[in-house]
Scaffold this active site. Sequence first.
Site, mmCIF file in Angstrom:
data_model
loop_
_atom_site.group_PDB
_atom_site.id
_atom_site.type_symbol
_atom_site.label_atom_id
_atom_site.label_comp_id
_atom_site.label_asym_id
_atom_site.label_seq_id
_atom_site.Cartn_x
_atom_site.Cartn_y
_atom_site.Cartn_z
ATOM 1 N N ARG A 118 0.835 -1.215 0.000
ATOM 2 C CA ARG A 118 0.000 0.000 0.000
ATOM 3 C C ARG A 118 0.865 1.259 0.000
ATOM 4 N NH1 ARG A 118 -2.089 0.602 6.242
ATOM 5 N NH2 ARG A 118 -0.453 -0.668 7.169
ATOM 6 N N GLU B 260 -19.017 4.546 -0.056
ATOM 7 C CA GLU B 260 -18.247 4.020 -1.188
ATOM 8 C C GLU B 260 -19.041 4.012 -2.493
ATOM 9 O OE1 GLU B 260 -18.642 2.443 1.726
ATOM 10 O OE2 GLU B 260 -16.663 2.547 2.659
ATOM 11 N N HIS C 161 -5.546 -3.741 1.675
ATOM 12 C CA HIS C 161 -6.001 -4.687 2.693
ATOM 13 C C HIS C 161 -6.751 -5.864 2.085
ATOM 14 C CE1 HIS C 161 -4.816 -1.258 5.041
ATOM 15 N NE2 HIS C 161 -5.161 -1.809 6.191
#
Lengths: 317, 282
Positions: free
Chosen positions: A13, A61, A112
Amino acid sequence: MKKYTDQGSKDTRSGFGAGLSELGKTNENVVALCADLTGSLKMGDFKKAHPDRFFQVGIAEANMMGIAAGMTVGGKIPFTGTFANFSTGRVYDQIRQSIAYSDKNVKICASHAGLTLGEDGATHQILEDIGLMKMLPGMTVINPCDYNQTKAATIAIAEHHGPVYLRFGRPKVANFTPEDQKFEIGKAVMLNEGTDVTIIATGHLVWKAIEAGEALAEQNISAEIINIHTIKPLDDEAILKSVAKTGCVVTAEEHQMNGGLGDSVSNLLAREMPTPQEYVAVNDSFGESGKPEDLMVKYGLSTQNIVEAAKKAMGRK
Amino acid sequence: MADIQELEKIASQVRRDIVRMVHAVQSGHPGGSLGCTEFLTALYFDILKHNSKSFDMDAKGEDVFFLSNGHISPVFYSVLSRSGYFDVDELNTFRKINSRLQGHPTTHEGLEGVRIASGSLGQGMSVAIGAALTKKMNGEDTTVYTLHGDGELQEGQIWEAALYAPANKVDNLICTIDANGQQIDGSTDDVLSMGSIADKFKAFGWEVMTIEKGNDMKSVVDGLKHAKSLTGKGKPVCVVMHTEMGYGVDFMQGTHEWHGIAPSDDQLAAALSQLEETLGDY
């Protein structure tokens, strides 16, 4: 056999964050959106340097995916950032209609992914995202293996016109890809040539595949190791060429067996070159809380699992 | 600027197109299409700054409209073709195989005038916010418009978007709600009552106005001009527009029954007898 060295473990990330920061300087059309996970996605540097091109959308989202789709009308290249679960399963219909079917130039960047998210447990450990995304017509699906490759992939997808799913993760993993290695979407990376078995890995499993290759060499087994960072479009040619030589294959990924890289490889081989294949993947199960490395062992995604799978595949030739 | 009588003539032809398109393939959504005919006609023939002759996805320097309730594609296609985006004869292909005029609008077949796929409800407001933000980044003085069904407001994504736009001062955005009070299973009050739509948007921080007579051309034109005057003042604009589903064809009017069914041959003839052919049928 080529020897690979960990230049110092880093999280993928952070590779994304570094790539995005660089894009901020080099491509003024790049904009970034985040759903309340700026720190987790390592988007802080971009936000600080380009506050006018960073959009905090809150914990919403679906709205983020729609806004990203709309931003492309007028030439922006939006990069969305949230966890893989909330980047795919939660917003599948928004991606399907407003981005994929609408041919929008949105980069869906997902951190993740998989078991290595660790202690948060199965609600957050999506293991179906590659399958969900690769089923969408026109979607490019990329799962780089380390910090350097994730950074390079982030930069490369800005130059590619069309929707992209970029998958990366939370834990620190070996960083071994040369810093200056060019990232070519859809092009497999040959890590080690071998003759007895082909090991095709993606994401965090690539380093484990390298380790497995070393362990197999000690047992006089010559493994060919291929890094498939792009699951769609798949590098058919590289896979077929390798399998024609070795006659058996192992696929390794931090994902469900159903719908993942292994599925894509077996689909290709079934059509072109039926070959014994073993899967290192999660077998129709949700994950659970725990330390990332413990989970990888419990769910059969360890270096040792790849070694065993390679021997089993060779036994089926 | 078009005069009201001219716009009403266009609307009459658009209504003929709608019932003929739906009749020809015995499928589609005439009710909402007929109810929103004044709105789309006013928008495309009077209000929008747009260039229908050379469609460009990026729409730089142009106003943009997104149809969020994509099932009313017949009125959208008719207005797009009548305003010059594509040949009116292409309306013959509506919902047929190999057509660019899919059941619900899509960019996927390259149809000029369409900038997002819609049909799965609740997504257009977010898309419009994105386009409006890009227009701000590009330094444009243009406006982004949307249309939503009132039933569509039952989708959760709408309220994510409704929260975002005022919080971020997206004030180059005009979202119109087609308040016809009907949805597939019955009246919106019976299916899932939403209370006051205007009060909800006000509470979220929108500038809210009402068009009481959404099937009266002058009311719609005046209302949209007023809406435009409210832009640029720090708030997104919500227009609650009251219409009658099926307006203009007496037996389709004011009921949810004609949401998604097609007229028979006799019903088509009866409908067309009520709608003057003003621009020539396709």
